[in-house]
Enzyme design. Structure first.
Site, PDB file in Angstrom:
ATOM      1  CE1 TYR A 167       4.467   2.784   1.938  1.00 42.77           C
ATOM      2  CE2 TYR A 167       6.303   4.187   2.564  1.00 42.77           C
ATOM      3  CZ  TYR A 167       5.776   3.185   1.779  1.00 42.77           C
ATOM      4  OH  TYR A 167       6.569   2.583   0.827  1.00 42.77           O
ATOM      5  CE1 TYR A 219      -4.037   2.056   0.699  1.00 40.76           C
ATOM      6  CE2 TYR A 219      -2.390   3.450   1.754  1.00 40.76           C
ATOM      7  CZ  TYR A 219      -3.652   3.282   1.221  1.00 40.76           C
ATOM      8  OH  TYR A 219      -4.525   4.337   1.199  1.00 40.76           O
TER       9      TYR A 219
END
Ligand code: NAP
Length: 276
Positions: free
Chosen positions: A117, A51
């Protein structure tokens, strides 16, 4: 972006390749992962999936980042270990806070992700090491660009063709890494069975401003690039100010300078445009 080049590099090296997109295999589906790996019976598994929407991960994408980057790599590593395969997993400079002032980040430096992230990618590193403790390489790289995905030079070239001047951040430094170069290194670490974390990024380093200027100049475009600060362009996810990665491991692959990768990127881009 990297996956397409990893597939090409593996085919060029004479490997039999099973290359799966998200449509073929959702990495967050444990049963599907186990059956895909068992079915392919590979010697090497390379995970280029992630992702990668760094800003969205701060809000709506938080769960997807955690599952895809943090949890699913463990599924894949477990399945690879069960199949007797070596797993190569790709991670990022975002596992660091970017505050180091005494030289490049080495594998031995402490991690301290500043973004969701980055934290999810670090979680994935730990999941890989836990699920395949004796048969994994975690390759940390930075600032990827390539001919098969959205990337910084592509954005700069697009903007430079419609704007006379661009302001680009000059207070973040990193190593722009051309994905075909990294792809070749992924195969090398797999055949060396280099255990643990290894840093693999292009030679040389620059700021985004320098990267943009080099891209636009080499492409022969006339747009003027001016430096600006990160503070002038606030983004949801903080970026490390200093992302220069080098390896302290003698066996690690060494990549060519980022400028050489950029020239090849532009050549490939030109030839594809001419063909189109
Ligand atoms: N780009 C960079 O600057 C950079 C820097 C350092 C490290 N990295 C790391 O390098 C690796 C490759 O990055 P990249 O830039 O090539 O990424 P990318 O172009 O965004 O490709 C990631 C791929 O993963 C797929 N994917 C996402 N969720 C998935 C799931 N649940 N199951 C299966 N596939 C899924 C995506 O499919 P969809 O398109 O359908 O979502 C996409 O095809 C990643 O591990 C990334 O974290 C990237």
């Amino acid at each position: 972006m990297l996956g397409v080049d990893a597939r090409a590099a593996a085919l060029a090296a004479g490997h039999e390749v099973v290359a799966l997109t998200r449509a073929d295999l959702d990495l967050t589906d444990l049963t599907a992962v186990e059956s895909a790996v068992a079915g392919a019976a590979p010697e090497i598994v390379i995970n280029c999936a992630a992702y990668t929407k760094v800003d969205d991960a701060e809000t709506d994408g938080r769960d997807a980042a955690h599952l895809t980057n943090g949890v699913a790599p463990g599924y894949l590593a477990g399945a690879a270990a069960m199949a007797g395969a070596w797993i190569v997993h790709v991670s990022t400079d975002y596992v660091f806070d970017g505050a180091k002032t005494t030289g490049p980040y080495l594998e031995s430096d402490a991690t301290a992700p500043q973004s969701v992230y980055g934290a999810s990618k670090l979680e994935g590193e730990l999941a890989i090491a836990q699920a395949a403790p004796l048969s994994h390489t975690i390759v940390r790289s930075s600032w990827l660009f390539g001919n098969h995905g959205a990337c910084f030079p592509a954005t700069m070239l697009r903007l430079a063709s419609t704007h006379d001047s661009l302001s680009v951040v000059d207070d973040q430094r990193g190593c722009p890494t051309f994905t075909p170069d990294l792809a070749t290194a992924l195969l090398a670490v797999a055949s060396q069975q280099l255990l643990g974390v290894v840093h693999v990024a292009a030679g040389g380093d620059c700021s985004w401003y320098e990267f943009a200027r080099e891209t636009i100049t080499r492409a022969g475009l006339g747009a003027v690039v001016t430096p600006c600060t990160t503070a002038e362009f606030p983004r949801p996810a903080p970026r490390p100010a200093y992302s220069v990665l080098r390896s302290g491991r003698g066996e690690a692959p060494v990549l060519r300078d980022w400028r050489e990768g950029l020239l090849e990127y532009l050549e490939v881009r030109n030839s594809t445009e001419v063909q189109a």
